[in-house]
Scaffold this active site. Structure first.
Site, PDB file in Angstrom:
ATOM      1  N   SER A  91      40.085 -24.955 -41.079  1.00 27.00           N
ATOM      2  CA  SER A  91      39.640 -26.103 -41.902  1.00 27.00           C
ATOM      3  C   SER A  91      38.791 -26.838 -41.344  1.00 27.00           C
ATOM      4  CB  SER A  91      40.730 -26.584 -42.487  1.00 27.00           C
ATOM      5  OG  SER A  91      40.342 -27.919 -43.033  1.00 27.00           O
ATOM      6  N   GLY A  92      37.542 -27.066 -41.706  1.00 23.26           N
ATOM      7  CA  GLY A  92      36.584 -28.185 -41.176  1.00 23.26           C
ATOM      8  C   GLY A  92      37.132 -29.740 -41.144  1.00 23.26           C
ATOM      9  N   SER A  93      37.538 -30.063 -42.415  1.00 23.76           N
ATOM     10  CA  SER A  93      37.884 -31.453 -42.630  1.00 23.76           C
ATOM     11  C   SER A  93      39.032 -31.530 -41.907  1.00 23.76           C
ATOM     12  CB  SER A  93      37.914 -31.626 -44.005  1.00 23.76           C
ATOM     13  OG  SER A  93      38.935 -30.743 -44.627  1.00 23.76           O
ATOM     14  N   ASP A 253      38.015 -29.953 -53.696  1.00 26.31           N
ATOM     15  CA  ASP A 253      38.071 -30.699 -52.392  1.00 26.31           C
ATOM     16  C   ASP A 253      37.229 -32.019 -52.515  1.00 26.31           C
ATOM     17  OD1 ASP A 253      37.411 -31.390 -49.496  1.00 26.31           O
ATOM     18  OD2 ASP A 253      37.761 -28.979 -49.312  1.00 26.31           O
ATOM     19  N   CYS A 257      33.723 -29.850 -47.827  1.00 28.46           N
ATOM     20  CA  CYS A 257      34.514 -28.675 -47.231  1.00 28.46           C
ATOM     21  C   CYS A 257      33.710 -27.953 -45.995  1.00 28.46           C
ATOM     22  CB  CYS A 257      34.775 -27.609 -48.212  1.00 28.46           C
ATOM     23  SG  CYS A 257      36.021 -26.472 -47.816  1.00 28.46           S
ATOM     24  N   GLY A 258      34.349 -27.958 -44.839  1.00 32.91           N
ATOM     25  CA  GLY A 258      33.935 -27.164 -43.828  1.00 32.91           C
ATOM     26  C   GLY A 258      33.678 -25.812 -43.796  1.00 32.91           C
ATOM     27  N   THR A 259      34.926 -25.310 -44.046  1.00 35.40           N
ATOM     28  CA  THR A 259      34.812 -23.672 -44.141  1.00 35.40           C
ATOM     29  C   THR A 259      34.009 -23.411 -45.446  1.00 35.40           C
ATOM     30  OG1 THR A 259      36.809 -23.587 -45.356  1.00 35.40           O
ATOM     31  CG2 THR A 259      37.022 -23.303 -42.969  1.00 35.40           C
TER      32      THR A 259
END
Length: 344
Positions: A91-93, A253, A257-259
């Site tokens: 998860s990026g965040s 989200d 969203c990072g991914t």
């Protein structure tokens, strides 16, 4: 107080998306890699996720991370990501929250103006560049594991919508990606509930009709999210686009969203719309932004892949001890279908 369990928690958010970081109270988690530890937490210690994320202590829009020592010789620390319905590989965040908490609370030393970290996620090593000033992390740029497309332009049948064209893309989680306008959405906050309901239908239909299996780790979950994509425009030298990722069990989200941004980069590159080194400004339903680039190209099994880099900022909002009273009737929490869309 007679707490039977106490967790040390740092509340944090990355561009609007919750990312609690559990820094103490978990104890030993067996496993050689963070993916091994993820599996152990899911199969033997899932009460922690339920205590932290289910009501009355959590909420459907909350996420959490457990920071753990890593066995990898390159890693400064490791972390396992907990969401309300699953344990994502990446998860990026949440990575932005973890890096910010590790540095701003002094768990790892901060070097100004830039601190470089290597963090082990369940997906693998994540290299992080943190810009720092006056004791504050002002930007977190993470280099994700490779992102790639499973299916391009596939048709699925969705109840109430008929045939819908989707792209299935892995960016650390696996996404059913769809053009928002084609389904009548402009990705406005007023559309959030409808986006969630439609997003859940799309995700379930895609998961039933399109097979996916990560070529290097088949245990990584399949299609668990829907990403609604807005139109692309140019601002100066950058591509700019809005998106909304619908996270299970059915909520938007709050960050870009990072991914999901990693998946968008892979999809744009597969369609010839972005090249390595170009910038995508990815905007969320709340208006927050991630700066996204392709750092390189790769191969994952038979799939052509990109190496995504995602940058944003996180903010600590509180530090507290979460306790579980032995007389509390909600030892592992509960969910209610008004916001969770289901009950546990």
């Amino acid at each position: 107080m007679r707490f039977k369990k106490v967790l040390s928690v740092v509340d944090c958010h990355a561009e609007g998306e919750s990312g609690k970081v559990i820094v103490g109270g978990v104890g030993q988690v067996p496993g050689k890699t963070m993916f091994d530890k993820r599996v152990h937490l899911e199969t033997h210690m899932d009460d922690i996720r339920k205590i932290v994320l289910f009501e009355p202590r959590g909420a459907v829009w909350h996420n959490a991370n457990i920071v753990l020592p890593s066995n990898h010789p390159e890693a400064d620390f490791g972390y396992v990501i907990l969401e309300t319905t699953e344990y994502p590989a990446m998860s990026g965040s949440n990575t932005m929250c973890v890096a910010t908490v590790l540095l701003e609370t002094g768990i790892l030393p901060m070097q100004e103006p830039v601190t470089h970290l290597v963090l082990e996620s369940p997906a693998g090593l994540i290299r992080v560049r943190c810009e720092c000033a006056d004791g504050k992390v002002t930007s977190v740029r993470l280099v994700n594991q490779p992102a790639f497309c499973y299916h391009l332009g596939s048709s699925i049948e969705v109840e109430g919508f008929g045939t819908v064209r989707v792209d299935i893309v892995y960016g650390g989680m696996t996404y059913a990606m769809v053009d928002a306008a084609a389904l009548g959405f402009s990705i406005d906050p007023s559309e959030a509930r409808d986006l969630c309901e439609v997003g859940q239908k799309l995700k379930f239909a895609a998961a039933e009709q399109l097979a996916v299996e990560h070529p290097e780790n088949p245990a990584i979950p399949g299609i668990t999210n829907t990403e609604f994509m807005g139109p692309i425009r140019r601002e100066n030298d950058a591509l700019v686009s809005k998106n909304c990722v619908v996270v299970s069990p059915g909520r938007c989200d709050r960050s870009p969203c990072g991914t999901g941004s990693s998946a968008r980069l892979a999809l744009l590159h597969a369609k010839g719309l972005i090249a390595p080194g170009e910038t995508l400004i990815h905007e969320s339903i709340t208006g927050s932004r991630f700066t996204c680039t392709i750092d390189g190209l790769a191969k994952v099994g038979k799939y052509n892949a990109v190496i995504p880099a995602i940058a944003g900022q996180a903010w600590i909002t509180g530090l507290y001890q979460m306790g579980l009273d032995p007389t509390d009737p909600y030892q592992q929490g509960f969910t209610v279908a008004d916001t969770w869309m289901t009950t546990v």
